[in-house]
Design a protein around this motif. Sequence first.
Motif, PDB file in Angstrom:
ATOM      1  N   ASP A  91       1.857  -3.475  19.255  1.00 17.26           N
ATOM      2  CA  ASP A  91       1.426  -2.394  18.359  1.00 17.26           C
ATOM      3  C   ASP A  91       2.325  -1.176  18.569  1.00 17.26           C
ATOM      4  N   GLU A 163       1.722   1.501   8.580  1.00 20.96           N
ATOM      5  CA  GLU A 163       1.200   0.461   7.692  1.00 20.96           C
ATOM      6  C   GLU A 163       2.315  -0.470   7.219  1.00 20.96           C
ATOM      7  N   ASN A 169       0.924  -5.903  12.214  1.00 17.85           N
ATOM      8  CA  ASN A 169       0.048  -5.875  11.034  1.00 17.85           C
ATOM      9  C   ASN A 169      -0.115  -7.240  10.376  1.00 17.85           C
ATOM     10  N   GLU A 170       1.008  -7.835   9.977  1.00 20.24           N
ATOM     11  CA  GLU A 170       0.966  -9.072   9.191  1.00 20.24           C
ATOM     12  C   GLU A 170       1.606 -10.226   9.947  1.00 20.24           C
ATOM     13  N   TYR A 200      -7.376  -3.768  14.059  1.00 18.46           N
ATOM     14  CA  TYR A 200      -7.131  -3.928  12.634  1.00 18.46           C
ATOM     15  C   TYR A 200      -8.042  -5.011  12.044  1.00 18.46           C
TER      16      TYR A 200
END
Length: 208
Positions: A91, A163, A169-170, A200
């Motif tokens: 992260d 983001e 995130n993905e 998340y």
Amino acid sequence: IVMNRRGHTPDMKLSSPRWNLFGDVDDMEQIYWYVKQQIVTKDTPMFLYGISSGTAITVTALSKWDKRRVDQPERETPKFVASVDVSPGYDISKVLNRERFLWPYNDVLMTGVKDHFIKQNEELLRAHDNAAVDKALEAMSLQEIVDASVSFAGYANTTQYYEDTNPINEVRDITTPKLVLNAIDDPCCNVNNLYEQSPYPQHEGKTF
């Protein structure tokens, strides 16, 4: 083939007020296509390797490209046979804080980042965002430098920045085989980051 992040090449100043400490996916894609079209053949297998802060762009890029290959099959998309990341930060909205990126490395590298990325390009950067330069030079950690400099990476604020660029995130969109290596006693990429419960929603409360 070694890709330097924009502004990272020694003794080469920026020509425009654009840089991202974690690297730029669009820059990497341009380099990929240059290599494919000018240096190797279109069928030459490519292997992607990232180390430390360089893992952020390799993970983020793969997640975007592997998803794009599914969502837009008609569009040309970079493809790799496999990928390895060594000493990742997971992260990146937290990884460079002092409690995670330990002394003395935060201080040692922070000085270099300020000198190389900011001070040698200070006039150019101030003309674009004077307040951001002040915040970056006053920063007390590498994380604060990243937060202060998001406008130079093309984002309006840190929320938009993380983001779009946070590799965690993905990560589930990655279909390219990937090996991640993290030493238990790494003082910069703390292995405890791996076992942190993701905040998340898309990760459903699982650890990284």
